[in-house]
Design a protein around this motif. Structure first.
Motif, PDB file in Angstrom:
ATOM      1  N   SER A  17     -15.964 -28.680  23.811  1.00 41.63           N
ATOM      2  CA  SER A  17     -14.887 -28.435  22.858  1.00 41.63           C
ATOM      3  C   SER A  17     -15.174 -27.163  22.061  1.00 41.63           C
ATOM      4  O   SER A  17     -14.382 -26.229  22.059  1.00 41.63           O
ATOM      5  N   ASN A  18     -16.343 -27.122  21.414  1.00 41.95           N
ATOM      6  CA  ASN A  18     -16.739 -25.940  20.656  1.00 41.95           C
ATOM      7  C   ASN A  18     -18.207 -26.066  20.276  1.00 41.95           C
ATOM      8  O   ASN A  18     -18.802 -27.153  20.357  1.00 41.95           O
ATOM      9  N   SER A  19     -18.804 -24.962  19.850  1.00 39.44           N
ATOM     10  CA  SER A  19     -20.193 -24.911  19.391  1.00 39.44           C
ATOM     11  C   SER A  19     -20.272 -23.972  18.203  1.00 39.44           C
ATOM     12  O   SER A  19     -19.502 -23.012  18.116  1.00 39.44           O
ATOM     13  N   TRP A  20     -21.221 -24.239  17.299  1.00 40.08           N
ATOM     14  CA  TRP A  20     -21.402 -23.356  16.137  1.00 40.08           C
ATOM     15  C   TRP A  20     -22.780 -23.576  15.525  1.00 40.08           C
ATOM     16  O   TRP A  20     -23.513 -24.497  15.904  1.00 40.08           O
ATOM     17  N   GLU A  21     -23.123 -22.730  14.571  1.00 41.20           N
ATOM     18  CA  GLU A  21     -24.428 -22.784  13.908  1.00 41.20           C
ATOM     19  C   GLU A  21     -24.271 -23.190  12.452  1.00 41.20           C
ATOM     20  O   GLU A  21     -23.290 -22.822  11.790  1.00 41.20           O
ATOM     21  N   GLU A  22     -25.254 -23.956  11.962  1.00 42.91           N
ATOM     22  CA  GLU A  22     -25.378 -24.279  10.543  1.00 42.91           C
ATOM     23  C   GLU A  22     -26.857 -24.253  10.197  1.00 42.91           C
ATOM     24  O   GLU A  22     -27.596 -25.173  10.567  1.00 42.91           O
ATOM     25  N   GLY A  23     -27.302 -23.191   9.542  1.00 45.59           N
ATOM     26  CA  GLY A  23     -28.718 -23.050   9.221  1.00 45.59           C
ATOM     27  C   GLY A  23     -29.536 -22.959  10.498  1.00 45.59           C
ATOM     28  O   GLY A  23     -29.247 -22.135  11.378  1.00 45.59           O
ATOM     29  N   ASP A  24     -30.564 -23.816  10.614  1.00 45.13           N
ATOM     30  CA  ASP A  24     -31.422 -23.817  11.798  1.00 45.13           C
ATOM     31  C   ASP A  24     -30.844 -24.648  12.933  1.00 45.13           C
ATOM     32  O   ASP A  24     -31.448 -24.725  14.014  1.00 45.13           O
ATOM     33  N   TRP A  25     -29.711 -25.268  12.704  1.00 39.33           N
ATOM     34  CA  TRP A  25     -29.127 -26.159  13.698  1.00 39.33           C
ATOM     35  C   TRP A  25     -28.001 -25.480  14.464  1.00 39.33           C
ATOM     36  O   TRP A  25     -27.195 -24.746  13.892  1.00 39.33           O
ATOM     37  N   HIS A  29     -24.901 -26.739  16.890  1.00 41.04           N
ATOM     38  CA  HIS A  29     -24.158 -27.942  17.263  1.00 41.04           C
ATOM     39  C   HIS A  29     -23.241 -27.645  18.449  1.00 41.04           C
ATOM     40  O   HIS A  29     -22.629 -26.573  18.521  1.00 41.04           O
ATOM     41  N   MET A  30     -23.139 -28.607  19.341  1.00 39.79           N
ATOM     42  CA  MET A  30     -22.221 -28.502  20.475  1.00 39.79           C
ATOM     43  C   MET A  30     -21.441 -29.808  20.593  1.00 39.79           C
ATOM     44  O   MET A  30     -22.030 -30.894  20.650  1.00 39.79           O
ATOM     45  N   ILE A  31     -20.111 -29.704  20.619  1.00 35.97           N
ATOM     46  CA  ILE A  31     -19.226 -30.852  20.789  1.00 35.97           C
ATOM     47  C   ILE A  31     -18.641 -30.782  22.197  1.00 35.97           C
ATOM     48  O   ILE A  31     -18.162 -29.732  22.625  1.00 35.97           O
ATOM     49  N   GLY A  32     -18.693 -31.899  22.921  1.00 35.36           N
ATOM     50  CA  GLY A  32     -18.151 -31.904  24.269  1.00 35.36           C
ATOM     51  C   GLY A  32     -17.893 -33.309  24.752  1.00 35.36           C
ATOM     52  O   GLY A  32     -18.119 -34.293  24.040  1.00 35.36           O
ATOM     53  N   CYS A  33     -17.413 -33.419  25.975  1.00 32.32           N
ATOM     54  CA  CYS A  33     -17.092 -34.712  26.575  1.00 32.32           C
ATOM     55  C   CYS A  33     -18.206 -35.091  27.548  1.00 32.32           C
ATOM     56  O   CYS A  33     -18.426 -34.398  28.547  1.00 32.32           O
ATOM     57  N   ARG A  34     -18.879 -36.182  27.246  1.00 27.04           N
ATOM     58  CA  ARG A  34     -20.094 -36.586  27.968  1.00 27.04           C
ATOM     59  C   ARG A  34     -19.806 -37.712  28.956  1.00 27.04           C
ATOM     60  O   ARG A  34     -19.094 -38.663  28.642  1.00 27.04           O
ATOM     61  N   GLN A  35     -20.400 -37.597  30.141  1.00 29.39           N
ATOM     62  CA  GLN A  35     -20.351 -38.667  31.135  1.00 29.39           C
ATOM     63  C   GLN A  35     -21.724 -39.309  31.218  1.00 29.39           C
ATOM     64  O   GLN A  35     -22.708 -38.658  31.577  1.00 29.39           O
ATOM     65  N   LEU A  50     -20.906 -21.465  23.281  1.00 29.74           N
ATOM     66  CA  LEU A  50     -21.050 -20.125  22.723  1.00 29.74           C
ATOM     67  C   LEU A  50     -20.930 -20.216  21.215  1.00 29.74           C
ATOM     68  O   LEU A  50     -19.994 -20.832  20.690  1.00 29.74           O
ATOM     69  N   THR A  51     -21.913 -19.643  20.503  1.00 24.43           N
ATOM     70  CA  THR A  51     -21.864 -19.547  19.045  1.00 24.43           C
ATOM     71  C   THR A  51     -21.925 -18.069  18.666  1.00 24.43           C
ATOM     72  O   THR A  51     -21.900 -17.192  19.523  1.00 24.43           O
ATOM     73  N   TRP A  93     -24.119 -32.878  20.331  1.00 25.64           N
ATOM     74  CA  TRP A  93     -25.526 -32.535  20.502  1.00 25.64           C
ATOM     75  C   TRP A  93     -25.883 -31.511  19.430  1.00 25.64           C
ATOM     76  O   TRP A  93     -25.114 -30.572  19.176  1.00 25.64           O
ATOM     77  N   SER A  94     -27.053 -31.662  18.808  1.00 22.41           N
ATOM     78  CA  SER A  94     -27.517 -30.718  17.786  1.00 22.41           C
ATOM     79  C   SER A  94     -28.944 -30.304  18.113  1.00 22.41           C
ATOM     80  O   SER A  94     -29.792 -31.147  18.430  1.00 22.41           O
ATOM     81  N   PHE A  95     -29.208 -29.000  18.055  1.00 21.36           N
ATOM     82  CA  PHE A  95     -30.504 -28.440  18.433  1.00 21.36           C
ATOM     83  C   PHE A  95     -31.068 -27.629  17.261  1.00 21.36           C
ATOM     84  O   PHE A  95     -30.373 -26.761  16.724  1.00 21.36           O
ATOM     85  N   ASN A  96     -32.301 -27.931  16.895  1.00 19.67           N
ATOM     86  CA  ASN A  96     -32.953 -27.198  15.813  1.00 19.67           C
ATOM     87  C   ASN A  96     -33.801 -26.087  16.407  1.00 19.67           C
ATOM     88  O   ASN A  96     -34.793 -26.354  17.108  1.00 19.67           O
TER      89      ASN A  96
END
Length: 511
Positions: free
Chosen positions: A311-319, A321-327, A248-249, A357-360
């Motif tokens: 962990s958390n997600s947020w926006e920076e410009g067109d990007w 970002h999502m931080i999490g624990c990956r398997q 969620l951002t 993970w970062s999404f444009n």
């Protein structure tokens, strides 16, 4: 223990069923001693006592600006399981809460009394089977027990208990821990809710997702701070999935469509949910307008994986970002020494790494990469910062399994790690030999608001020492977690739980 694959029985020698002085875990029901099952013994043993305790003993000093409640949900099986089959995720939901106010602490422990619990309580025995099955489709509500033991969040003056398989959310009084009924959003909610639905800490709005075995396979919705359903959008997927969390951002929700899901035909034919990892299918992440102003989902593809927790997600410009624990591989190899529990034990030993993970949103590009290779999970951030950029993630450390003991092959948490996402530096605190911890919400200091120092906060943790069966609540300064600033003694042993939440004192004691 030899290196062969001889099954291990639960004995005093290979799992901490007993403290060194020979005493078993207090408050455990007598029926568990008939079970060769590590998740019914030691620090995992159920504790079927409900109680209150005032003015708890404190070593150190509770900060005066730590004001609110730390609440944990988790399994504590009340009755002997149906068919004598038990899975760690089956236990009845039990809530444990510690309240901080004016430098003092109070503790409360209660069972969650949802629909299935009440039916079984009246019958005096277990009725529904658990995840180990077989599923019984003749039973009302669910073919296995909806235990609502996974997650706990705060919304509209109530705690809400949530189940990871998407079940009925139940309301709980945050001060008394008494269950007050099913949450149906004033009669408008027509389906279940999954664990890890989110409440915005600044607006009080509830953002939720749901998944099921029939079309529509997923939905995403939102209710305002007063519990009014604002929208509920169907999400098109290629089949049933098993998402566990969402991002969620400030402007987006990030939905998960991951290539780890069950075979519907096996479920229908044999009453068992058999998971499979489809390594040839990419992971997909869907960005949808957070406020439901459009039902369009922008999908981004990434390397195949599974994710339990963000962990958390947020926006920076067109990007975004999502931080999490990956398997990388959610289906590890089984260990033959686990005998009849091999599948369950293997799932609990999966490796998780902190990942970005970062999404444009303009170009559709995905960027991804590992932050740290340590095996950590249950990530948390400052409770006032959800959906806004954060520098720190506070994760639980999963120990490397040790050969020769069942205890070593059960997933436990033995320390707290703080990641600095800007510098890559870490801090850690180890709980000690035979001491197990819980998820650590990072309680924002009383009076801190948006834009405040992210480390003006206190990670709080429950620990249980299997050497003595003593439980504590540890309080840390978010600026330096290398040692606790206070240890609060809990009168009785706390069995290992699942997810937690922090409720600000301003919400608890607004009047």
């Amino acid at each position: 223990m030899s290196d062969d694959h001889t099954p291990l029985a639960v004995t005093k020698a290979n799992v901490r069923m007993f403290a060194p002085d020979g005493t078993p875990p207090p408050d455990a029901p007598d029926w568990i001693w008939d079970y060769d099952h590590p998740y019914l013994h030691g620090a995992f043993a159920p504790s079927d006592v409900e109680y209150d305790s005032e003015d708890l003993e404190v070593e150190g000093e509770i900060p005066t600006d730590l004001c609110g409640a730390y609440v944990m949900n988790g399994p504590s099986q009340r009755f002997e399981p149906v068919n004598k089959k038990y899975h760690y995720y089956d236990g009845d939901a039990q809530l444990r809460a510690i309240y901080f106010r004016d430098g003092k602490a109070t503790f409360r422990q209660r069972y969650l009394r949802n629909g299935a619990f009440i039916v079984e309580e009246k019958a005096g025995k277990a009725i529904w089977p658990g995840l180990a099955g077989p599923y019984d489709f003749r039973l009302p509500g669910s073919p296995i027990k909806d235990v609502s033991n996974t997650d706990i969040i705060y919304h509209n003056g109530n705690l809400l208990s949530l189940w990871y398989m998407a079940g009925d959310p139940y309301k709980v009084d945050p001060l008394t821990l008494e269950t007050t009924g099913r949450e149906n959003l004033k009669g408008k909610l027509k389906h279940s809710l999954s664990a890890h639905s989110k409440t915005d800490p600044l607006t009080g709005e509830l953002f939720f997702f749901n998944y099921q075995d029939q079309p529509p396979y997923m939905s995403y919705g939102m209710a305002d701070a007063e519990g009014n359903l604002k929208f509920d959008i169907d999400i098109d997927l290629n089949g049933p999935r098993s998402p566990h969390d969402m991002g969620l951002t400030e402007n987006y929700a990030i939905l998960h469509d991951l290539p780890f899901y069950h075979d519907v035909d096996i479920l229908k034919a044999h009453g068992r949910r058999v998971m499979g990892f489809h390594r040839d299918v990419p992971a997909r992440f869907g960005l949808i307008d957070r406020f439901g102003r459009s039902d369009k989902v922008q999908w981004f593809e990434a390397e195949p994986c599974y994710i339990l927790h963000v962990s958390n997600s947020w926006e920076e410009g067109d990007w975004v970002h999502m931080i999490g624990c990956r398997q990388d591989d959610p289906m590890p190899q089984k260990d033959g020494r686990d005998h009849h529990l091999a599948s369950m034990m293997a799932y609990r030993r999966r490796s998780h790494v902190l990942y970005r993970w970062s999404f444009n949103v303009k170009t559709g590009e995905t960027r991804e990469g590992m932050i740290d290779e340590a095996n950590t999970e249950f990530p948390t951030v400052n409770t006032h910062m959800l959906g806004r950029k954060t520098r720190y993630s506070f994760n639980q450390i999963i120990p490397v399994p040790q050969d020769g003991t069942l205890e070593g092959r059960c997933q436990t948490f033995n320390g707290l790690m703080r990641y600095d996402l800007e510098t890559g530096e870490t801090q850690r605190y180890d709980y000690g030999e035979g001491v197990y911890g819980s998820e650590a919400p990072v309680a924002a200091a009383q009076g801190s608001g948006k834009g405040a120092d992210e480390t003006r906060a206190y990670p709080v943790i429950f620990t249980t020492d299997s050497n003595t069966w003593q439980s504590h609540c540890l309080i840390f300064d978010a600026a330096d977690i290398t040692r606790p600033i206070a240890r609060v003694k809990i009168p009785r042993r706390i069995s290992i739980g699942f997810h937690t939440t922090w409720v600000d004192g301003s919400d608890l004691w607004a009047a």
